[in-house]
Motif scaffolding. Structure first.
Motif, PDB file in Angstrom:
ATOM      1  N   LEU A  22       4.163  68.994  -8.326  1.00  0.00           N
ATOM      2  CA  LEU A  22       3.167  69.741  -7.559  1.00  0.00           C
ATOM      3  C   LEU A  22       1.881  70.024  -8.340  1.00  0.00           C
ATOM      4  O   LEU A  22       0.941  70.588  -7.813  1.00  0.00           O
ATOM      5  CB  LEU A  22       3.753  71.083  -7.103  1.00  0.00           C
ATOM      6  CG  LEU A  22       4.876  70.969  -6.067  1.00  0.00           C
ATOM      7  CD1 LEU A  22       5.386  72.337  -5.705  1.00  0.00           C
ATOM      8  CD2 LEU A  22       4.391  70.261  -4.811  1.00  0.00           C
ATOM      9  N   THR A  23       1.831  69.637  -9.601  1.00  0.00           N
ATOM     10  CA  THR A  23       0.625  69.928 -10.397  1.00  0.00           C
ATOM     11  C   THR A  23      -0.536  69.046  -9.949  1.00  0.00           C
ATOM     12  O   THR A  23      -0.342  67.949  -9.413  1.00  0.00           O
ATOM     13  CB  THR A  23       0.875  69.681 -11.888  1.00  0.00           C
ATOM     14  OG1 THR A  23       1.490  68.413 -12.026  1.00  0.00           O
ATOM     15  CG2 THR A  23       1.745  70.750 -12.488  1.00  0.00           C
ATOM     16  N   GLU A  24      -1.742  69.541 -10.158  1.00  0.00           N
ATOM     17  CA  GLU A  24      -2.933  68.793  -9.738  1.00  0.00           C
ATOM     18  C   GLU A  24      -3.151  67.589 -10.647  1.00  0.00           C
ATOM     19  O   GLU A  24      -2.760  67.604 -11.808  1.00  0.00           O
ATOM     20  CB  GLU A  24      -4.160  69.694  -9.829  1.00  0.00           C
ATOM     21  CG  GLU A  24      -4.167  70.779  -8.782  1.00  0.00           C
ATOM     22  CD  GLU A  24      -5.334  71.714  -8.955  1.00  0.00           C
ATOM     23  OE1 GLU A  24      -6.265  71.381  -9.707  1.00  0.00           O
ATOM     24  OE2 GLU A  24      -5.293  72.778  -8.349  1.00  0.00           O
TER      25      GLU A  24
END
Ligand code: SF4
Length: 192
Positions: A22-24
């Protein structure tokens, strides 16, 4: 009821697998990168890979600390340019002071300065450090850092950005005779 950890762990791993990452994504380089890179080159030239900074919060609201914390992230690569924050004033070249100086911190700040080896610099950070800021002088505050220690550079702003802090360090180092002569905290600040 007693349960074994195995089903819980299995459930957790399944959920992690389903959720994915889910990290950018890493930010693409923008114009500011060049500016930071340029500043980084200058830092390396000016400081010769060795500048140690001791930070003292003399009464800040912690807004300035958040920006100092941001300055230490990999984007600015401070350590790559030879700059690092240290825990002991005995290892420091620069004393970076945030906040108005609260009455209870006057003695601690002076002792920290006196413990630093000569020559040394003092940088007052933020509007509070520069002029007392929103707190000013009152029963609990002595106001600006310059009323307690000999200040070589002030970096105003509420709070100043990491970039402004870097520029302040560079400016301080490039000023002629900016290295403080041998002196103690009381020599320039206490009226005789
Ligand atoms: S200059 Fe602003 S952010 Fe920094 S300590 Fe003062 S009030 Fe807080």
């Amino acid at each position: 009821m007693v349960t074994t950890g195995e089903p819980i762990m299995l459930d957790l791993l399944t959920r992690i697998r389903r959720t994915g990452l889910l990290t950018e994504a890493t930010a693409k380089p923008d114009l500011r990168d060049d500016e930071v890179r340029h500043m980084h080159d200058r830092l390396q030239r000016v400081f010769g890979r060795a500048l140690r900074i001791r930070h003292v919060d003399a009464g800040s609201c912690n807004g300035c600390e958040l920006e100092i914390q941001a300055l230490t992230n990999p984007y600015y690569n401070l350590e790559g340019a030879g700059l690092a924050f240290v825990a002991s004033p005995r290892h420091a070249d620069v004393l970076l002071v945030t906040g108005p100086v609260s009455v209870n911190m006057v003695e601690a700040l002076r002792r920290t300065y006196d413990a630093m080896p000569n020559p040394k610099w003092v940088m007052a950070v933020g509007d509070c450090g520069a002029c007392g800021g929103v707190f000013g002088i009152n029963y609990a505050s002595r106001g600006r850092v310059a009323d307690v220690l000999p200040v070589d550079m002030t970096v105003p702003g509420c709070p100043p950005t990491p970039r402004a802090l870097l520029q302040g360090l560079l400016l301080m180092a490039s000023m002629p005779h900016s290295r403080s002569p041998f002196r103690t905290s009381r020599e320039r600040t206490d009226p005789k």
